[in-house]
Design a protein around this motif. Structure first.
Motif, mmCIF file in Angstrom:
data_model
loop_
_atom_site.group_PDB
_atom_site.id
_atom_site.type_symbol
_atom_site.label_atom_id
_atom_site.label_comp_id
_atom_site.label_asym_id
_atom_site.label_seq_id
_atom_site.Cartn_x
_atom_site.Cartn_y
_atom_site.Cartn_z
ATOM 1 N N GLY A 279 -3.397 -4.847 -2.902
ATOM 2 C CA GLY A 279 -2.531 -3.689 -2.864
ATOM 3 C C GLY A 279 -3.321 -2.423 -3.124
ATOM 4 N N ALA A 280 -2.775 -1.293 -2.693
ATOM 5 C CA ALA A 280 -3.450 -0.007 -2.860
ATOM 6 C C ALA A 280 -2.434 1.030 -3.298
ATOM 7 C CB ALA A 280 -4.131 0.428 -1.569
ATOM 8 N N ALA B 96 -0.053 3.005 4.915
ATOM 9 C CA ALA B 96 0.589 3.043 3.601
ATOM 10 C C ALA B 96 1.979 3.643 3.748
ATOM 11 C CB ALA B 96 -0.245 3.854 2.605
ATOM 12 N N ARG C 72 0.857 -1.186 0.000
ATOM 13 C CA ARG C 72 0.000 0.000 0.000
ATOM 14 C C ARG C 72 0.891 1.234 0.000
ATOM 15 N NH1 ARG C 72 -3.118 -3.252 3.981
ATOM 16 N NH2 ARG C 72 -1.995 -2.165 5.647
ATOM 17 N N ALA D 256 -9.411 -2.779 -0.210
ATOM 18 C CA ALA D 256 -8.060 -3.322 -0.155
ATOM 19 C C ALA D 256 -7.838 -4.120 1.130
ATOM 20 C CB ALA D 256 -7.046 -2.186 -0.262
ATOM 21 N N HIS D 257 -8.368 -3.610 2.231
ATOM 22 C CA HIS D 257 -8.218 -4.315 3.504
ATOM 23 C C HIS D 257 -8.994 -5.627 3.499
ATOM 24 C CE1 HIS D 257 -7.737 -4.911 7.817
ATOM 25 N NE2 HIS D 257 -9.052 -5.086 7.905
ATOM 26 N N ALA E 74 -9.947 1.926 0.304
ATOM 27 C CA ALA E 74 -9.148 1.455 1.435
ATOM 28 C C ALA E 74 -9.828 0.276 2.121
ATOM 29 C CB ALA E 74 -8.912 2.594 2.420
#
Length: 699
Positions: A332-333, A353, A199, A326-327, A323
């Motif tokens: 990936g972010a 990040a 991230r 991604a979690h 977000a």
């Protein structure tokens, strides 16, 4: 609806509706069969998993939960999880989405049957359904409102079309590409390729290479067997990234979702994502809920752009939604832009990040040469420059740069003369009917009201009686007119809301644009840029005025060739101007966050905005069990002049209150307001309160 005792069961405010599942007992399919046994024409429940949990399209907060229905035997094969159905709710047929099929219900009474299956296409995945529930709780909204944003309207003809085949062959990724310019870039791609979840908050170098960098990151994610989701602010950026993805991935592996393609084509592309034909998507904010299969990367570009703000309840922001995705997905972010927002800085400070930026030597090699200049002294040095509202430095810079290519001129306001004042006493010129601001559409037009549209040809100043007006703010069209006189023989083009240019050639031209509508110049970029009327941006009564001004300046200056001149009309001692000169948005964002932390403003704290009548706000706050440390600011009257004339029931009677809590208490604040909204909804409160969590505008 009747319970097992034969009595009608009512929910306050809606009458005869099925209750949510409760834990008091279990109603089984056997009981349902007995209830219908021996009745001629009675519907029989399905043999396997006869109960469907349905998300009913109903936005009442006190009914924000799924409801159980029986699946009739004739709809057993069609009523799949994620499909659209019609159900009987409060005596009416309403739409719904099947969340899951279960063997039995926890509801003790008799369950109603599904009326019909509108479409057996499973449009709602379990991943998106769980995300929608989390987003609704995060923003104190309802599940139904989020689903309206996540699932597009149905087009039966498109659903009936055969699904295209997924492209064959491997994706070739030739090294890190543009990511070589960043020290941590290759390691970011390596982590993506290995299936990990890196991230990063990415501060991109100026120039057009950012589109290729995003495309390379998406290619790495797809080569690793996972999908990718890219969210952009507007259709122009979507088109640029779409082109880069086409060159990087080939045809058929990704789709672009924008409103410009039309509802049918948009739904066709959305179905390609849902069915797994396309594994990557790029689009505007609505694409944040795109059902990408096996998500491995989410990308958000220019997260500070206010276009990202969703105007419909519960007003989710793509940065927060991506977000969460991604979690949840272990993906990936990448949150990138030429600048950095304070919200992104919080992500870096908390360790969620890591910062991803180029070293200073590389930044200096690619950045333009920025020169801030004042207004009053410089304007007195050149008559032609004074006519064109340019300082002497800006005038000379534009004249020299035109010999080498196009010159970009950024003007903060659209239109001709959007703001007028009395020519004698300088008082604001307002409409006599609704007190709206007056403006001009051309040099020969009469003033008109921007609110009610009335012509004010006989306007006279109410203070001094003077009948002539002067310009307070000059728009893009008037600027283009002035530049045409100051630079005879030079082509002047405009780009704004009425007509946005996508690209401009290498020819000698002046391009007058409003922020966000700047076209890309071919041949490496613009020969120079003039950023006019900086006081208009910096003088706004907004917490984010400095941050937003720097973002607009840097987005325009990033279109200029390396080491080309950029002249900004602003005091060079101001922090945004200094950040632009040094091309250092990170330090500015860190300083801005530190200052907001001192005074207790977002994103250093979590805040909710409550807008409604004074009585409705007081009632909502009385029902809300606010977390410890919560502080209520206001309420204060809502400014009518900011958006337009007061409508019936609006205007001065509306007030706004702000509720501030520490960041760790943000979830508790949202839950408290969500529950309070449910109480008011159950009691049939006549007036609504608009609840926004972490709003962009606090004034």
């Amino acid at each position: 609806m009747t319970n097992e005792g034969g009595e009608t069961e009512l929910i306050p405010g809606l009458g005869d509706v099925p209750r949510a599942p409760v834990k008091a007992g279990k109603g089984t399919a056997t009981a349902a069969k007995k209830a219908g046994k021996g009745k001629k024409g009675a519907r029989r429940p399905a043999e396997h998993l006869p109960v469907a949990r349905v998300a009913v399209d109903m936005s009442l907060p006190h009914l924000d939960r799924p409801f159980d229905y029986q699946v009739p035997a004739e709809l057993d094969e069609k009523a799949v999880p994620g499909c659209r159905v019609r159900v009987r709710f409060a005596g009416q047929l309403v739409d719904g989405l099947v969340l899951e099929r279960v063997a039995e219900s926890e509801h003790e009474g008799r369950l109603s049957f599904l009326e019909r299956v509108t479409s057996s296409e499973p449009v709602l995945s379990s991943e998106v359904a769980a995300l929608a529930r989390e987003v609704a709780d995060r923003y104190a909204g309802t599940f139904a409102d989020v689903l309206r944003l996540a699932v597009p309207p149905r087009h039966a003809r498109v659903e009936a079309e055969p699904a295209p085949e997924a492209p064959d062959g491997e994706i070739a990724v030739d090294g890190p590409g543009p990511w070589e310019e960043y020290p941590a870039g290759p390691s970011f791609l390596k982590a993506l390729a290995e299936g990990r979840a890196p991230r990063a908050v990415w501060t991109a170098l100026p120039g057009p290479a950012w589109t290729r960098a995003i495309a390379r990151a998406v290619a790495v994610a797809l080569k690793g067997g996972r999908g990718a989701l890219v969210v952009m602010a507007d259709g122009g950026d979507v088109a640029r990234v779409d082109e880069a993805l086409g060159e990087e991935l080939g045809t058929g592996r990704h789709v672009a979702l924008t409103a410009e393609v039309g509802p049918a084509e948009r739904y066709r592309r959305w179905l390609a994502i849902r069915r797994g034909t396309a594994r990557a998507v790029v689009g505007t904010r609505a694409a944040m809920f795109a059902p990408v299969e096996d998500l491995g990367l989410v990308v958000l570009w220019d997260d500070g752009d206010d276009v990202h703000a969703e105007p419909h309840a519960p007003y989710p922001h793509p940065r927060e939604v991506l977000a969460l995705r991604a979690h949840r997905a272990g993906a990936g972010a990448l949150i990138g832009g030429f600048t950095r927002t304070t919200e992104a800085t919080v992500l870096v400070e908390t360790g969620w990040a890591h910062a991803l930026a180029a070293d200073r030597l590389r930044v200096r090699a690619t950045m333009p040469r920025v020169r801030p200049v004042g207004d009053d002294v410089e304007l007195s040095r050149d008559g032609a420059a004074r006519t064109a509202r340019l300082t002497h430095m800006a005038f000379q810079t534009a004249r020299q740069a035109l010999e080498h290519g196009p010159v970009l001129v950024q003007v903060p306001r659209r239109g001709y003369l959007p703001g007028l004042a009395c020519g004698r006493c300088r008082g604001p010129a307002r409409c006599g009917a609704c007190q709206g601001p007056l403006s001009l559409t051309s040099a020969h037009a009469a003033p008109y009201c921007r609110w009610c549209g009335r012509i004010a040809g006989d306007w006279a100043c109410p203070e001094c009686g003077f009948r002539q007006v002067r310009a307070v703010v000059v728009g893009a069209r008037r600027t283009a007119e002035e530049l045409g006189r100051a630079f005879p023989g030079v082509l002047v083009r405009t780009s704004g809301r009425d007509a946005v240019l996508d690209r401009i050639g290498e020819e000698r031209a002046l391009v007058v644009s409003t922020p966000g509508a700047e076209p890309v110049a071919e041949g490496g970029g613009y020969a120079a840029a003039l950023l006019l009327d900086g006081w208009v941006l910096l003088g706004r009564a907004d917490l984010r005025a400095g941050e937003e001004t720097l973002r607009r300046w840097m987005n325009a200056a990033a279109l200029v060739r390396p080491s080309a001149p950029v002249v900004v009309s602003a005091d060079g001692a101001l922090p945004p101007a200094q950040a632009l000169v040094r091309w250092d948005p990170v330090t500015y964002a860190e300083r801005e966050l530190a200052e907001r932390r001192e005074v207790g403003f977002p994103p250093a704290v979590r805040m909710a905005s409550l807008t409604g009548t004074p009585a409705a706000i007081r009632e909502l706050l009385s029902h809300a069990r606010l977390p410890g440390g919560a502080e209520v600011l206001g309420p204060v009257p809502v400014a009518v002049g900011a958006k337009g004339p007061a409508q019936e029931g609006e205007g001065a009677e509306k007030e706004r209150a702000l509720v501030r809590v520490p960041r760790p208490a943000g979830a508790a604040l949202a839950k408290a307001l969500q529950e309070a909204q449910g109480v008011r909804s159950a009691r049939k409160a006549p007036e609504t309160v608009r609840v926004q969590i972490d709003p962009l505008e606090l004034i």
